[in-house]
Structure formats: structure tokens, C-alpha cells
Design a protein around this motif. Structure first.
Motif, mmCIF file in Angstrom:
data_model
loop_
_atom_site.group_PDB
_atom_site.id
_atom_site.type_symbol
_atom_site.label_atom_id
_atom_site.label_comp_id
_atom_site.label_asym_id
_atom_site.label_seq_id
_atom_site.Cartn_x
_atom_site.Cartn_y
_atom_site.Cartn_z
ATOM 1 N N ARG A 1 0.853 -1.196 0.000
ATOM 2 C CA ARG A 1 0.000 0.000 0.000
ATOM 3 C C ARG A 1 0.882 1.238 0.000
ATOM 4 O O ARG A 1 1.784 1.367 0.817
ATOM 5 C CB ARG A 1 -0.910 -0.002 1.224
ATOM 6 C CG ARG A 1 -1.836 1.202 1.277
ATOM 7 C CD ARG A 1 -2.891 1.038 2.331
ATOM 8 N NE ARG A 1 -3.930 0.142 1.797
ATOM 9 C CZ ARG A 1 -5.024 -0.193 2.467
ATOM 10 N NH1 ARG A 1 -5.215 0.252 3.685
ATOM 11 N NH2 ARG A 1 -5.915 -0.986 1.912
ATOM 12 N N ASP B 1 -3.406 0.461 -3.581
ATOM 13 C CA ASP B 1 -3.001 -0.896 -3.241
ATOM 14 C C ASP B 1 -2.414 -1.563 -4.471
ATOM 15 O O ASP B 1 -2.953 -1.430 -5.570
ATOM 16 C CB ASP B 1 -4.198 -1.724 -2.750
ATOM 17 C CG ASP B 1 -4.526 -1.459 -1.302
ATOM 18 O OD1 ASP B 1 -3.606 -1.148 -0.525
ATOM 19 O OD2 ASP B 1 -5.705 -1.580 -0.932
ATOM 20 N N SER C 1 -6.432 -0.570 -7.156
ATOM 21 C CA SER C 1 -7.346 0.482 -6.726
ATOM 22 C C SER C 1 -8.263 0.946 -7.851
ATOM 23 O O SER C 1 -7.882 0.976 -9.025
ATOM 24 C CB SER C 1 -6.550 1.672 -6.185
ATOM 25 O OG SER C 1 -5.730 1.252 -5.114
ATOM 26 N N ASN D 1 6.171 6.402 2.774
ATOM 27 C CA ASN D 1 4.718 6.214 2.672
ATOM 28 C C ASN D 1 4.297 4.862 2.102
ATOM 29 O O ASN D 1 3.174 4.701 1.642
ATOM 30 C CB ASN D 1 4.075 7.323 1.833
ATOM 31 C CG ASN D 1 4.369 8.685 2.381
ATOM 32 O OD1 ASN D 1 4.335 8.896 3.585
ATOM 33 N ND2 ASN D 1 4.670 9.621 1.517
ATOM 34 N N LYS E 1 -7.014 11.924 4.196
ATOM 35 C CA LYS E 1 -5.702 11.320 3.931
ATOM 36 C C LYS E 1 -5.704 9.814 4.165
ATOM 37 O O LYS E 1 -4.868 9.110 3.624
ATOM 38 C CB LYS E 1 -4.624 11.976 4.798
ATOM 39 C CG LYS E 1 -4.304 13.377 4.370
ATOM 40 C CD LYS E 1 -3.634 13.361 3.013
ATOM 41 C CE LYS E 1 -3.232 14.742 2.589
ATOM 42 N NZ LYS E 1 -2.718 14.801 1.248
ATOM 43 N N GLU E 2 -6.642 9.315 4.963
ATOM 44 C CA GLU E 2 -6.691 7.871 5.211
ATOM 45 C C GLU E 2 -7.182 7.093 3.996
ATOM 46 O O GLU E 2 -7.019 5.883 3.939
ATOM 47 C CB GLU E 2 -7.564 7.573 6.434
ATOM 48 C CG GLU E 2 -6.958 8.143 7.699
ATOM 49 C CD GLU E 2 -7.305 7.324 8.908
ATOM 50 O OE1 GLU E 2 -7.921 6.264 8.771
ATOM 51 O OE2 GLU E 2 -6.943 7.776 9.988
ATOM 52 N N THR E 3 -7.774 7.782 3.024
ATOM 53 C CA THR E 3 -8.211 7.100 1.809
ATOM 54 C C THR E 3 -7.347 7.483 0.613
ATOM 55 O O THR E 3 -7.648 7.113 -0.514
ATOM 56 C CB THR E 3 -9.691 7.406 1.499
ATOM 57 O OG1 THR E 3 -9.843 8.820 1.332
ATOM 58 C CG2 THR E 3 -10.600 6.901 2.603
ATOM 59 N N ASP E 4 -6.282 8.234 0.867
ATOM 60 C CA ASP E 4 -5.372 8.666 -0.200
ATOM 61 C C ASP E 4 -4.246 7.643 -0.347
ATOM 62 O O ASP E 4 -3.120 7.858 0.088
ATOM 63 C CB ASP E 4 -4.806 10.045 0.122
ATOM 64 C CG ASP E 4 -3.982 10.615 -1.017
ATOM 65 O OD1 ASP E 4 -4.071 10.101 -2.142
ATOM 66 O OD2 ASP E 4 -3.234 11.575 -0.761
ATOM 67 N N TYR E 5 -4.582 6.498 -0.929
ATOM 68 C CA TYR E 5 -3.582 5.446 -1.120
ATOM 69 C C TYR E 5 -3.947 4.590 -2.321
ATOM 70 O O TYR E 5 -5.080 4.603 -2.804
ATOM 71 C CB TYR E 5 -3.462 4.558 0.116
ATOM 72 C CG TYR E 5 -4.714 3.794 0.465
ATOM 73 C CD1 TYR E 5 -5.013 2.586 -0.158
ATOM 74 C CD2 TYR E 5 -5.612 4.279 1.416
ATOM 75 C CE1 TYR E 5 -6.168 1.882 0.152
ATOM 76 C CE2 TYR E 5 -6.760 3.581 1.727
ATOM 77 C CZ TYR E 5 -7.035 2.391 1.098
ATOM 78 O OH TYR E 5 -8.181 1.709 1.405
ATOM 79 N N PHE F 1 0.753 5.154 0.513
ATOM 80 C CA PHE F 1 -0.046 6.274 1.010
ATOM 81 C C PHE F 1 0.398 7.576 0.358
ATOM 82 O O PHE F 1 1.451 7.651 -0.256
ATOM 83 C CB PHE F 1 0.087 6.390 2.532
ATOM 84 C CG PHE F 1 -0.716 5.367 3.268
ATOM 85 C CD1 PHE F 1 -2.054 5.570 3.544
ATOM 86 C CD2 PHE F 1 -0.138 4.175 3.677
ATOM 87 C CE1 PHE F 1 -2.799 4.615 4.215
ATOM 88 C CE2 PHE F 1 -0.869 3.222 4.346
ATOM 89 C CZ PHE F 1 -2.201 3.443 4.622
ATOM 90 N N ASP F 2 -0.419 8.624 0.540
ATOM 91 C CA ASP F 2 -0.166 9.936 -0.065
ATOM 92 C C ASP F 2 0.040 9.784 -1.561
ATOM 93 O O ASP F 2 1.018 10.248 -2.135
ATOM 94 C CB ASP F 2 1.026 10.638 0.583
ATOM 95 C CG ASP F 2 0.757 11.028 2.029
ATOM 96 O OD1 ASP F 2 -0.413 11.286 2.360
ATOM 97 O OD2 ASP F 2 1.711 11.065 2.816
ATOM 98 N N TYR G 1 3.796 0.686 2.620
ATOM 99 C CA TYR G 1 3.608 -0.355 3.627
ATOM 100 C C TYR G 1 3.341 -1.662 2.925
ATOM 101 O O TYR G 1 2.824 -1.684 1.818
ATOM 102 C CB TYR G 1 2.426 0.003 4.545
ATOM 103 C CG TYR G 1 2.712 1.225 5.379
ATOM 104 C CD1 TYR G 1 3.135 1.100 6.691
ATOM 105 C CD2 TYR G 1 2.594 2.485 4.836
ATOM 106 C CE1 TYR G 1 3.416 2.228 7.453
ATOM 107 C CE2 TYR G 1 2.884 3.613 5.584
ATOM 108 C CZ TYR G 1 3.296 3.476 6.885
ATOM 109 O OH TYR G 1 3.597 4.575 7.630
#
Length: 94
Positions: free
Chosen positions: A19, A36, A55, A88, A30-34, A21-22, A90
Motif C-alpha cells: 500500500r 493498493d 485500486s 509512505n 488522507k486515510e483514503t489517499d492510497y 499512502f499519499d 507499507y
């Protein structure tokens, strides 16, 4: 687990989810700005694995390829870190 925490000799198998992020989706949360990505095999290419976007709106796009640790069927953590970067990003090891 942050990509930065992966040991250089960790085995990255097809089926691993990464994943990022950003991702720059221009969303307020920001928690949905990623994005996969799924580590997967490449048809007719036994030397590399690819990271394919899962995504919505970007599915199927490939961010990078990582070289397998031949003759094994996995890549090493160092290769993933070199290609993805460690900011950013993971990884979900299941």
C-alpha cells in the motif's frame, strides 16, 4: 509493516499486498489517499515480479517490477525497497 522495516533478505512472494499512502488522489481524507498493489507473476517472464495496482480507477497499472532472487520464485526485501522507495509505503505479509 512499513517497507522501511522490511529486512533486506525478507522474501517477497507473489500475492503480497503493498500500500502506497499519499498517492496524490486529491481527496480530503488522507486515510483514503492510497493505492493498493499486488505483487504478481509476469506471463512468460521468469526473472521478475510486477506490482499491479488494485485500486479503483487505476486497476491494472503497474508501478514497477522487482527482480526475483533466482533460482527462487520470490524477490528480496532490498529489491522491493530499491524499486518502491520507503516513504509512505507499507506491505501486508499474510
Amino acid at each position: 509493516m512499513p517497507v522501511a522495516n522490511i529486512e533486506d533478505d525478507s522474501k517477497i512472494w507473489a500475492g503480497t499486498r503493498v500500500r502506497l499512502f499519499d498517492a496524490g488522489l486529491m481527496v480530503k481524507d488522507k486515510e483514503t489517499d492510497y493505492y493498493d498493489y499486488l505483487v504478481s507473476y509476469i506471463y512468460a517472464n521468469d526473472d521478475y515480479l510486477q506490482l499491479t495496482n488494485l485500486s479503483k480507477g487505476e486497476a491494472g497499472n503497474i508501478i514497477c517490477v522487482i527482480q526475483k532472487d533466482k533460482p527462487s520464485q520470490y524477490a528480496l526485501g532490498k529489491t522491493l525497497k530499491d524499486m518502491m522507495g520507503i516513504e509512505n509505503a507499507y506491505v501486508l505479509m499474510e
